[in-house]
Scaffold this motif. Structure first.
Motif, PDB file in Angstrom:
ATOM      1  N   GLU A  29       1.374  15.338  -7.100  1.00 18.05           N
ATOM      2  CA  GLU A  29       2.135  16.558  -6.815  1.00 18.05           C
ATOM      3  C   GLU A  29       2.659  17.207  -8.090  1.00 18.05           C
ATOM      4  N   ASN A  30       2.756  16.444  -9.135  1.00 13.13           N
ATOM      5  CA  ASN A  30       3.283  16.982 -10.393  1.00 13.13           C
ATOM      6  C   ASN A  30       2.196  17.496 -11.332  1.00 13.13           C
ATOM      7  N   ILE A  31       0.968  17.467 -10.879  1.00 18.70           N
ATOM      8  CA  ILE A  31      -0.141  17.962 -11.696  1.00 18.70           C
ATOM      9  C   ILE A  31      -0.607  19.274 -11.084  1.00 18.70           C
ATOM     10  N   ARG A  32      -0.851  20.272 -11.909  1.00 18.99           N
ATOM     11  CA  ARG A  32      -1.219  21.574 -11.361  1.00 18.99           C
ATOM     12  C   ARG A  32      -2.466  22.127 -12.029  1.00 18.99           C
ATOM     13  N   PHE A  33      -3.352  22.653 -11.200  1.00 13.69           N
ATOM     14  CA  PHE A  33      -4.360  23.606 -11.680  1.00 13.69           C
ATOM     15  C   PHE A  33      -4.759  24.465 -10.491  1.00 13.69           C
ATOM     16  N   GLU A  34      -5.126  25.711 -10.760  1.00 16.92           N
ATOM     17  CA  GLU A  34      -5.399  26.649  -9.682  1.00 16.92           C
ATOM     18  C   GLU A  34      -6.539  26.126  -8.803  1.00 16.92           C
ATOM     19  N   GLY A  35      -6.320  26.138  -7.502  1.00 12.03           N
ATOM     20  CA  GLY A  35      -7.375  25.738  -6.565  1.00 12.03           C
ATOM     21  C   GLY A  35      -7.522  24.233  -6.405  1.00 12.03           C
ATOM     22  N   CYS A  36      -6.548  23.493  -6.919  1.00 10.08           N
ATOM     23  CA  CYS A  36      -6.635  22.029  -6.847  1.00 10.08           C
ATOM     24  C   CYS A  36      -6.527  21.544  -5.397  1.00 10.08           C
ATOM     25  N   SER A  37      -7.380  20.613  -5.026  1.00 14.04           N
ATOM     26  CA  SER A  37      -7.229  20.049  -3.681  1.00 14.04           C
ATOM     27  C   SER A  37      -7.404  18.537  -3.708  1.00 14.04           C
ATOM     28  N   PHE A  38      -6.702  17.870  -2.817  1.00 12.73           N
ATOM     29  CA  PHE A  38      -6.881  16.427  -2.685  1.00 12.73           C
ATOM     30  C   PHE A  38      -6.523  16.007  -1.268  1.00 12.73           C
ATOM     31  N   ARG A  39      -7.130  14.909  -0.835  1.00 13.78           N
ATOM     32  CA  ARG A  39      -6.843  14.406   0.506  1.00 13.78           C
ATOM     33  C   ARG A  39      -5.511  13.689   0.517  1.00 13.78           C
ATOM     34  N   ARG A  40      -4.753  13.945   1.565  1.00 15.93           N
ATOM     35  CA  ARG A  40      -3.422  13.325   1.655  1.00 15.93           C
ATOM     36  C   ARG A  40      -3.420  12.097   2.555  1.00 15.93           C
ATOM     37  N   ASP A  41      -4.609  11.689   2.973  1.00 15.44           N
ATOM     38  CA  ASP A  41      -4.652  10.554   3.908  1.00 15.44           C
ATOM     39  C   ASP A  41      -5.442   9.372   3.342  1.00 15.44           C
ATOM     40  N   ILE A  42      -5.448   9.249   2.021  1.00 11.89           N
ATOM     41  CA  ILE A  42      -6.162   8.112   1.427  1.00 11.89           C
ATOM     42  C   ILE A  42      -5.532   6.803   1.938  1.00 11.89           C
ATOM     43  N   ALA A  43      -6.400   5.903   2.337  1.00  6.45           N
ATOM     44  CA  ALA A  43      -5.988   4.600   2.889  1.00  6.45           C
ATOM     45  C   ALA A  43      -5.286   4.734   4.231  1.00  6.45           C
ATOM     46  N   ARG A  44      -5.259   5.930   4.772  1.00  2.00           N
ATOM     47  CA  ARG A  44      -4.524   6.150   6.017  1.00  2.00           C
ATOM     48  C   ARG A  44      -5.362   6.826   7.097  1.00  2.00           C
ATOM     49  N   SER A  45      -6.587   7.226   6.765  1.00  2.00           N
ATOM     50  CA  SER A  45      -7.360   7.947   7.778  1.00  2.00           C
ATOM     51  C   SER A  45      -7.700   6.957   8.892  1.00  2.00           C
ATOM     52  N   LYS A  46      -7.713   7.453  10.109  1.00  3.04           N
ATOM     53  CA  LYS A  46      -7.756   6.552  11.267  1.00  3.04           C
ATOM     54  C   LYS A  46      -8.966   5.632  11.253  1.00  3.04           C
TER      55      LYS A  46
ATOM     56  N   LEU B 143       0.842  -1.193   0.000  1.00  4.65           N
ATOM     57  CA  LEU B 143       0.000   0.000   0.000  1.00  4.65           C
ATOM     58  C   LEU B 143       0.882   1.250   0.000  1.00  4.65           C
ATOM     59  N   ASP B 144       1.965   1.214   0.764  1.00  5.37           N
ATOM     60  CA  ASP B 144       2.868   2.369   0.832  1.00  5.37           C
ATOM     61  C   ASP B 144       3.441   2.691  -0.541  1.00  5.37           C
ATOM     62  N   GLU B 145       3.839   1.645  -1.262  1.00  3.28           N
ATOM     63  CA  GLU B 145       4.415   1.885  -2.587  1.00  3.28           C
ATOM     64  C   GLU B 145       3.359   2.499  -3.523  1.00  3.28           C
ATOM     65  N   ALA B 146       2.144   1.964  -3.461  1.00  8.98           N
ATOM     66  CA  ALA B 146       1.082   2.492  -4.311  1.00  8.98           C
ATOM     67  C   ALA B 146       0.790   3.950  -3.952  1.00  8.98           C
ATOM     68  N   LEU B 147       0.767   4.239  -2.643  1.00  8.00           N
ATOM     69  CA  LEU B 147       0.486   5.612  -2.195  1.00  8.00           C
ATOM     70  C   LEU B 147       1.583   6.569  -2.641  1.00  8.00           C
ATOM     71  N   THR B 148       2.842   6.150  -2.488  1.00  6.12           N
ATOM     72  CA  THR B 148       3.957   7.016  -2.894  1.00  6.12           C
ATOM     73  C   THR B 148       3.848   7.334  -4.387  1.00  6.12           C
TER      74      THR B 148
END
Ligand code: AMP
Ligand code: GLY
Length: 427
Positions: free
Chosen positions: A406-423, A394-399
């Motif tokens: 992180e290499n994709i950009r558009f103004e106002g872009c948001s995403f959750r950084r805790d996919i598969a990791r939220s408590k 899972l760690d490898e897939a997440l990385t």
């Protein structure tokens, strides 16, 4: 084979990507598709809900199979109309689609067949619904518009007061016809897991358990969305739970579909909750889940065209070994959304993809994207892109997924950084 794929989201992009790996595919069309799907399929400018247009196109172009992504065309009878013309369709007819398009139908169906789910009552009169809610002891309740409400028709009320407010909201016309009938349910507690199945009307073949992240914010906070990410398989879905799911849910469900002659040919999505009393069904969907599909397709080894054809022809029994083959790996999907989503959001923002960068085992599936007059890729929806990745762990897939995001950009872009990791995702 000539295949028409209906829909325009990340789910359909992932399906198109997987279909393209089939040696039996000769031509792939998508209606209406999106710029990402356009790299894999010929786009047909017909909306997913344009049933007349889709049927006429499928007939004129002699499609061998139509695969339907979203629920709306199914509820409108696309599969029924295709059957009249002898065009195989992956997606249930209106009677089967009722499992998603009418919450009351789904609950009554489960009650008739002893499929575990939350206790409920359905009402067409607001007064009666209010009297019922007032008669219950103080506590949480769930109020649901009966019909399709674009994922917004379910209100989890913390108190009787909130439930009464929810009844007013649902039945006041905000959801149109979908709110004419309402289902009031006991509130269940526990972790949710999505179990997508292939169904040919006689056999149900479960895919890997997958979990999506419905809330917009990290730590599972904020309003519900269409889904901000997903991962599969779900390690905490233990062999004991798989056994319970087989005996208490899948077997009775399969018998029920047969006995009621729903002739269900397509993906039947079972939303499960692991409650203190065991597994219960939260909901059915008559289609693949989004974003679950984006995490599942990179793991599926079996030919998707073979599978969808077998479902549409009622011949899953002929599938070798009658089992799906999966890679022994993990997959995740991270949804990149527009600022403001799931509320109002801007569109038309230029998207800079990571073109040309060497990424392994990761994919950018388009959802709310479009081309502007200059031909630039721009945002056109709340959920803009799904970045999926696969890895040995899972760690490898997440990385891989996050490095790509992180290499994709558009103004106002948001995403959750805790996919598969939220408590709360640890059972
Ligand atoms: P549905 O559209 O029926 O899937 O509902 C959307 C979401 O509402 C589900 O994924 C659950 O998180 C929540 N939900 C629906 N029904 C219940 C219930 N009876 N108890 C607790 N949560 C529920
Ligand atoms: N991810 C939930 C759904 O597709 O309905």
């Amino acid at each position: 084979m000539k295949v028409l794929l209906v829909g325009s989201g990340g789910r359909e992009h992932a399906l198109a990507w997987k279909l393209r790996q089939s040696p039996k595919l000769t031509q792939l069309y998508a209606a209406p598709g999106n710029p990402g799907i356009g790299e894999l399929a010929r786009l047909v400018p017909l909306k997913a809900a344009d049933v007349d247009g889709l049927v006429a196109f499928a007939e004129r172009e002699a499609m061998d199979l139509v695969i339907v992504g979203p629920e709306a065309p199914l509820a409108l009878g696309l599969a029924d109309r295709l059957e009249e013309r002898d065009i195989p369709c992956f997606g249930p007819k209106t009677k089967g689609a009722l499992l998603e398009s009418s919450k009351k139908f789904a609950k009554d169906f489960m009650a008739r067949h002893g499929i575990p789910t939350a206790a409920y009552c359905a009402f067409t009169s607001e007064d009666e619904a209010r009297r019922y809610v007032k008669s219950l002891p103080e506590g949480p309740l769930v109020v649901k518009a009966d019909g399709l409400a674009q994922g917004k028709g379910v209100i989890v009320a913390e108190s009787r007061r909130e439930a009464l407010d929810a009844l007013k909201e649902v039945m006041s016309g905000r959801f149109g016809d979908a709110g004419r009938q309402v289902v009031v349910e006991e509130r269940m507690t526990g972790e949710e897991v999505s179990l997508l199945t292939f169904s040919d009307g006689k056999t149900l073949l479960p895919m890997l358990p997958v979990q999506d992240h419905k809330r917009v914010g990290e730590g599972d906070t904020g309003p519900n969305t269409g889904g901000m990410g997903a991962y599969a398989p779900v390690p905490a879905f233990t062999p004991a739970l798989v056994e319970e799911m087989e005996s208490k849910i899948l077997r009775p469900l399969c018998d029920a579909l047969r006995r009621e002659d729903l002739d269900y040919q397509g993906c039947l999505y079972i939303g499960l909750m692991l409650t203190p009393e065991g597994l219960k069904v939260v909901e059915f969907n008559a289609r693949f889940g989004d974003p679950e599909t984006q995490a599942l397709m990179p793991l599926l080894k079996t030919d998707l065209l073979d599978l969808t054809c077998a479902c549409a022809r009622g011949s899953l029994v002929n599938l070798p070994g009658r089992v799906l083959e999966w890679r022994d790996e993990k997959a995740v999907c991270v949804v990149m959304a527009s600022e403001g989503y799931p509320g109002d959001y801007p569109i038309g923002r230029i998207i800079c993809l990571d073109a040309g960068m060497p990424f392994q085992n990761s994919w950018v599936f388009h959802a709310g994207t479009a081309r502007n007059e200059q031909g630039e890729l721009v945002t056109a929806g709340g959920r803009v892109l799904s970045v999926a990745a696969r890895g040995a762990t899972l760690d490898e897939a997440l990385t891989r997924a996050y490095t790509r995001a992180e290499n994709i950009r558009f103004e106002g872009c948001s995403f959750r950084r805790d996919i598969a990791r939220s408590k709360s995702h640890v059972f």
